[in-house]
Design a protein around this motif. Structure first.
Motif, PDB file in Angstrom:
ATOM      1  N   UNK A 295       0.859  -1.192   0.000  1.00 13.29           N
ATOM      2  CA  UNK A 295       0.000   0.000   0.000  1.00 13.29           C
ATOM      3  C   UNK A 295       0.888   1.233   0.000  1.00 13.29           C
ATOM      4  N   UNK A 296       0.671   2.113  -0.967  1.00 20.07           N
ATOM      5  CA  UNK A 296       1.547   3.276  -1.136  1.00 20.07           C
ATOM      6  C   UNK A 296       0.789   4.578  -0.952  1.00 20.07           C
ATOM      7  N   UNK A 297       1.402   5.493  -0.170  1.00 20.94           N
ATOM      8  CA  UNK A 297       0.808   6.807   0.015  1.00 20.94           C
ATOM      9  C   UNK A 297       1.260   7.782  -1.064  1.00 20.94           C
ATOM     10  N   UNK A 298       2.393   7.493  -1.706  1.00 16.89           N
ATOM     11  CA  UNK A 298       2.926   8.400  -2.712  1.00 16.89           C
ATOM     12  C   UNK A 298       3.333   7.637  -3.962  1.00 16.89           C
ATOM     13  N   UNK A 299       3.148   8.291  -5.109  1.00 19.28           N
ATOM     14  CA  UNK A 299       3.744   7.795  -6.347  1.00 19.28           C
ATOM     15  C   UNK A 299       4.633   8.888  -6.896  1.00 19.28           C
ATOM     16  N   UNK A 300       5.819   8.511  -7.329  1.00 24.32           N
ATOM     17  CA  UNK A 300       6.724   9.498  -7.869  1.00 24.32           C
ATOM     18  C   UNK A 300       7.616   8.929  -8.943  1.00 24.32           C
ATOM     19  N   UNK A 301       8.355   9.822  -9.580  1.00 28.77           N
ATOM     20  CA  UNK A 301       9.306   9.451 -10.620  1.00 28.77           C
ATOM     21  C   UNK A 301      10.644  10.119 -10.341  1.00 28.77           C
ATOM     22  N   UNK A 302      11.676   9.621 -10.996  1.00 28.63           N
ATOM     23  CA  UNK A 302      12.987  10.257 -10.968  1.00 28.63           C
ATOM     24  C   UNK A 302      13.240  10.827 -12.364  1.00 28.63           C
ATOM     25  N   UNK A 303      13.641  12.085 -12.430  1.00 25.33           N
ATOM     26  CA  UNK A 303      13.880  12.751 -13.715  1.00 25.33           C
ATOM     27  C   UNK A 303      15.117  13.626 -13.608  1.00 25.33           C
ATOM     28  N   UNK A 304      15.977  13.558 -14.618  1.00 29.14           N
ATOM     29  CA  UNK A 304      17.195  14.364 -14.612  1.00 29.14           C
ATOM     30  C   UNK A 304      16.864  15.855 -14.628  1.00 29.14           C
ATOM     31  N   UNK A 305      15.856  16.243 -15.415  1.00 28.03           N
ATOM     32  CA  UNK A 305      15.448  17.644 -15.492  1.00 28.03           C
ATOM     33  C   UNK A 305      14.253  17.874 -14.564  1.00 28.03           C
ATOM     34  N   UNK A 306      14.474  17.584 -13.283  1.00 31.75           N
ATOM     35  CA  UNK A 306      13.387  17.613 -12.309  1.00 31.75           C
ATOM     36  C   UNK A 306      12.671  18.959 -12.268  1.00 31.75           C
ATOM     37  N   UNK A 322       8.017  17.265  -3.913  1.00 28.14           N
ATOM     38  CA  UNK A 322       9.281  16.546  -3.775  1.00 28.14           C
ATOM     39  C   UNK A 322       9.364  16.027  -2.350  1.00 28.14           C
ATOM     40  N   UNK A 323       9.408  14.717  -2.199  1.00 27.64           N
ATOM     41  CA  UNK A 323       9.428  14.098  -0.863  1.00 27.64           C
ATOM     42  C   UNK A 323      10.645  13.166  -0.736  1.00 27.64           C
ATOM     43  N   UNK A 348      17.580  15.179  -5.739  1.00 27.10           N
ATOM     44  CA  UNK A 348      17.377  16.280  -6.680  1.00 27.10           C
ATOM     45  C   UNK A 348      16.640  15.842  -7.947  1.00 27.10           C
ATOM     46  N   UNK A 349      16.391  14.549  -8.080  1.00 29.28           N
ATOM     47  CA  UNK A 349      15.682  14.024  -9.251  1.00 29.28           C
ATOM     48  C   UNK A 349      14.219  13.695  -8.959  1.00 29.28           C
ATOM     49  N   UNK A 350      13.790  13.802  -7.707  1.00 29.86           N
ATOM     50  CA  UNK A 350      12.489  13.262  -7.300  1.00 29.86           C
ATOM     51  C   UNK A 350      11.333  14.203  -7.626  1.00 29.86           C
ATOM     52  N   UNK A 351      10.274  13.635  -8.201  1.00 31.18           N
ATOM     53  CA  UNK A 351       9.016  14.358  -8.398  1.00 31.18           C
ATOM     54  C   UNK A 351       7.880  13.479  -7.893  1.00 31.18           C
ATOM     55  N   UNK A 352       7.095  13.999  -6.972  1.00 32.88           N
ATOM     56  CA  UNK A 352       5.899  13.296  -6.506  1.00 32.88           C
ATOM     57  C   UNK A 352       4.723  13.714  -7.379  1.00 32.88           C
ATOM     58  N   UNK A 353       3.996  12.732  -7.901  1.00 34.32           N
ATOM     59  CA  UNK A 353       2.852  12.974  -8.781  1.00 34.32           C
ATOM     60  C   UNK A 353       1.548  12.805  -8.008  1.00 34.32           C
ATOM     61  N   UNK A 354       0.431  13.333  -8.516  1.00 33.20           N
ATOM     62  CA  UNK A 354      -0.851  13.198  -7.820  1.00 33.20           C
ATOM     63  C   UNK A 354      -1.224  11.740  -7.555  1.00 33.20           C
ATOM     64  N   UNK A 355      -1.649  11.479  -6.340  1.00 28.49           N
ATOM     65  CA  UNK A 355      -2.144  10.151  -5.968  1.00 28.49           C
ATOM     66  C   UNK A 355      -3.128  10.290  -4.826  1.00 28.49           C
TER      67      UNK A 355
END
Length: 376
Positions: A295-306, A322-323, A348-355
């Motif tokens: 069970x996850x409270x957050x969904x995120x991605x890693x991106x070089x151009x955060x 960013x979490x 520095x690459x982290x982006x949290x997306x809507x969830x």
């Protein structure tokens, strides 16, 4: 589109529950808190649960329950919310920051072992975003060195890991019901244990030193006129004003009924994200999500151009976050920090997306489409 990052899922059931508390004229610490504690203990399979006003309070009291000598050390991940490490300072203990596993972003167990010294008395594993720390490896090691284990489960409620609920592997587990979490009481938290002796003073510690459940057992009360001494109480421990109240517990009881369905919806959304972004070479999932298992409270991605991607998403009406900024580089913790090189750079690459459970399929498709349309 105007898509929120997080959003609580509340309905008429919660309103009716609050109305009932109003009609009973009991909105403080009362029977609904007791009921919620019993339901939560049953839900996670713990022997005892105690409701408090936040997970921050739960973490503070969890460490306080052990009465560690001032100046002892506690192992804690750098990648966590400030409350996890602040609870260490509240107890006049010293945080020892541990780097993150490069894949899961949970506590790096090898770095944890390297940073152990004889002054360490406890470890606080954080199930970051909801992904489990390998507790079957951590617990035997902690036991070997006599360390107490406080699980920070602020990002997960209701997940099983190897057949056992997260929060029940350690000595004490702490959960969050803040508005952005998997379920909410507005603000609120819960602490659980399978060793009730650990909690013998915690109910008093959460309510200014008075245990409202046990005051009638005092000898001075039972030897005298019960009616005349209904007011009797004793102060034996230093307490705080950390109690949950019946308004929050009334909401929590309704949210707990909905939690399995809300968790299932979150898992569906995460799978849609994973499927929709799997061939976008410039972004990668934040961690190895297993929505069928955890069970996850957050969904995120890693991106070089955060930063550029976050600005682009914002321009399209999509909230991001960013979490977290690692605690080991925060000014408050600087004297113990700058010792977690991987996460201090990787964050520095982290982006949290809507969830959240009320995200629609159309909104998810829109978010995925915007990410895919960005010129990397």
């Amino acid at each position: 589109m105007n898509i929120r990052l997080f959003k609580p899922s509340l309905g008429t059931e919660e309103l009716e529950a609050v109305k009932d508390a109003f009609e009973r004229s009991w909105v403080g610490l009362g029977p609904k808190v007791n009921e919620f504690e019993e339901k939560w203990a049953e839900f996670v399979g713990a022997k005892l649960a105690i409701g408090v006003n936040s997970a921050t309070a739960a973490l503070h009291l969890a460490l306080a329950a052990f009465r560690f000598p001032e100046g002892k050390k506690v192992l804690v991940p750098s990648l966590t919310f400030s409350a996890t490490a602040s609870a260490i300072l509240y107890n006049r203990l010293i945080p020892v920051f541990v780097d993150s596993d490069p894949v899961t972003l949970g506590m790096d167990l090898e770095d944890m072992k390297r940073k152990y010294t004889e002054d360490v008395v406890a470890v606080i594993p954080v199930h970051y975003a909801g992904h489990p720390v390998p507790m079957e490896k951590l617990m035997p090691w902690a036991g070997e060195y006599g360390l107490k284990v406080v699980e920070d489960c602020a990002h997960t409620s209701g997940a099983l890991y190897k057949g056992k609920a997260l929060g029940t592997w350690g000595d004490i587990g702490c959960y969050s019901f803040e508005e952005k979490k998997l379920m909410t009481t507005g603000d609120g938290g819960m602490m659980v244990t399978n060793d009730p002796e650990l909690f013998k003073d915690v109910k008093a510690m959460r309510w200014v030193g008075i245990d409202k459940d046990n005051w009638k057992t005092a000898q001075a009360y039972v030897d005298a006129n019960h009616d005349a001494l209904h007011w009797f109480y004793e102060l034996n421990v230093l307490g705080y004003k950390y109690n949950m109240n019946d308004l929050a517990a009334s909401i929590g009881l309704q949210q707990l009924k909905k939690l399995p369905a809300m968790n299932a919806r979150r898992s569906q959304i995460i799978q849609q994200y994973l499927d929709g972004l799997k061939d976008v070479e410039s972004v990668k999932p934040l961690l190895p999500y297993e929505p069928d298992n955890y069970v996850y409270q957050m969904f995120g991605i890693r991106a070089e151009k955060r930063d550029e991607l976050m600005i682009y998403l914002k321009s399209k009406g999509i909230a991001t976050g960013c979490h977290y900024t690692p605690l080991s580089i925060q000014p408050l913790f600087r004297q113990w920090g700058f010792n977690c090189p991987f996460i201090e750079e990787e964050a520095n690459k982290f982006i949290t997306l809507p969830l959240h459970a009320e995200l629609t399929d159309d909104e998810i498709s829109y978010i995925i489409g915007i990410i895919r349309s960005y010129k990397y």
